[in-house]
Design an enzyme around this catalytic site. Structure first.
Site, mmCIF file in Angstrom:
data_model
loop_
_atom_site.group_PDB
_atom_site.id
_atom_site.type_symbol
_atom_site.label_atom_id
_atom_site.label_comp_id
_atom_site.label_asym_id
_atom_site.label_seq_id
_atom_site.Cartn_x
_atom_site.Cartn_y
_atom_site.Cartn_z
ATOM 1 N N LYS A 20 0.845 -1.194 0.000
ATOM 2 C CA LYS A 20 0.000 0.000 0.000
ATOM 3 C C LYS A 20 0.891 1.259 0.000
ATOM 4 C CE LYS A 20 -2.948 -1.704 3.390
ATOM 5 N NZ LYS A 20 -4.266 -1.901 4.107
ATOM 6 N N TYR A 60 -12.078 -2.361 -1.960
ATOM 7 C CA TYR A 60 -12.552 -2.453 -0.574
ATOM 8 C C TYR A 60 -14.080 -2.445 -0.474
ATOM 9 C CZ TYR A 60 -7.896 -2.107 1.574
ATOM 10 O OH TYR A 60 -6.608 -2.348 2.002
ATOM 11 N N PHE A 68 -14.836 3.714 8.640
ATOM 12 C CA PHE A 68 -13.472 3.965 8.159
ATOM 13 C C PHE A 68 -13.339 3.873 6.634
ATOM 14 C CE2 PHE A 68 -13.625 -0.587 9.266
ATOM 15 C CZ PHE A 68 -13.086 -1.187 8.130
ATOM 16 N N ARG A 96 -1.589 -14.678 4.309
ATOM 17 C CA ARG A 96 -2.224 -13.968 5.428
ATOM 18 C C ARG A 96 -1.424 -14.172 6.716
ATOM 19 N NH1 ARG A 96 -6.399 -10.252 4.834
ATOM 20 N NH2 ARG A 96 -7.298 -10.974 6.811
ATOM 21 N N THR A 102 -4.620 -7.640 11.124
ATOM 22 C CA THR A 102 -4.938 -6.312 10.566
ATOM 23 C C THR A 102 -4.343 -5.184 11.410
ATOM 24 O OG1 THR A 102 -7.004 -7.234 9.712
ATOM 25 C CG2 THR A 102 -6.843 -4.836 9.796
ATOM 26 N N ARG A 113 3.546 -7.155 9.103
ATOM 27 C CA ARG A 113 2.974 -6.001 9.809
ATOM 28 C C ARG A 113 3.631 -5.786 11.172
ATOM 29 N NH1 ARG A 113 -3.264 -7.153 7.897
ATOM 30 N NH2 ARG A 113 -3.242 -5.850 6.028
ATOM 31 N N ASN A 123 -0.830 -0.126 7.711
ATOM 32 C CA ASN A 123 -0.295 -1.487 7.931
ATOM 33 C C ASN A 123 0.407 -2.075 6.703
ATOM 34 O OD1 ASN A 123 -2.547 -2.076 6.439
ATOM 35 N ND2 ASN A 123 -3.617 -3.217 8.049
ATOM 36 N N HIS A 126 -1.562 -5.398 1.734
ATOM 37 C CA HIS A 126 -2.838 -6.117 1.614
ATOM 38 C C HIS A 126 -2.577 -7.525 1.098
ATOM 39 C CE1 HIS A 126 -6.919 -7.199 0.407
ATOM 40 N NE2 HIS A 126 -6.358 -7.680 -0.689
ATOM 41 N N GLU A 137 -10.051 -10.080 -6.772
ATOM 42 C CA GLU A 137 -9.073 -8.986 -6.723
ATOM 43 C C GLU A 137 -8.089 -9.048 -7.894
ATOM 44 O OE1 GLU A 137 -7.540 -9.539 -2.768
ATOM 45 O OE2 GLU A 137 -9.376 -8.790 -1.840
#
Ligand code: IDP
Length: 160
Positions: A20, A60, A68, A96, A102, A113, A123, A126, A137
């Site tokens: 990101k 998203y 948020f 993951r 998260t 992270r 963070n 993704h 995606e």
């Protein structure tokens, strides 16, 4: 035979992994890619782009309506991201795990992270949360001709 073709398809699961804008600004692109490469996952797609608000909103979409969401879309479209597709056995779930929770403060040590981030809204990375999300995606971020199909010379040393 059957066993061989099953193994080949099991090893070709794909996940959408994206550094990101915070990760790109902080120069963490190489660190992220390194973790996936050294694990044995194969990079089959990569590009750098500044996502439009429309693309960020679609990405998203599951969070549309949450408090948020506007901030999330603003942030993702605020700068360059590096969009990647990695391929390999169980890459969605393992990806993951490698990325961590998260909230980076709750991420296990050794995860991306935990090693590189503090705040939930910064963070750095993704990763798709299911095989179905990954397919959605990847189709959202990449055209079919932007994904490479190839065999690595080391695949027999990663997979038995
Ligand atoms: P994930 O990135 O670990 O899959 P999601 O729940 O899909 O987490 O949320 C997407 C992104 O939205 C998170 O990575 C995080 O940056 C941000 N986010 C999630 N929940 C919150 C929140 O409660 N407040 C602020 N930002 C959040």
């Amino acid at each position: 035979g059957t066993t061989v073709s099953f193994a080949a398809s099991a090893n070709s699961e794909r996940s959408f992994i994206m550094v990101k804008p915070d990760g790109v600004h902080r120069g963490l692109v190489g660190d992220v890619i390194k973790r996936f490469e050294q694990r044995g996952y194969k990079l089959v797609g990569i590009k750098v782009l500044v996502p439009s608000r429309e693309l960020a909103s679609k990405h998203y979409a599951e969070h549309d309506g949450k408090p948020f969401f506007p901030k999330l879309v603003d942030f993702l479209s605020s700068g360059a991201v590096v969009a990647c597709v990695f391929e390999g056995k169980d890459v969605v779930k393992t990806g993951r795990t490698m990325i961590g929770a998260t909230n980076p403060l709750a991420s296990a040590p050794g995860t991306l992270r935990a090693d590189f981030a503090v705040d939930m809204g910064r963070n750095i990375i993704h990763g798709s949360d299911s095989v179905e999300s990954a397919m959605r995606e990847i189709a959202l971020w990449f055209n079919a001709d932007e994904l490479a199909t190839y065999a690595t010379a080391t695949q027999a040393w990663v997979y038995e």
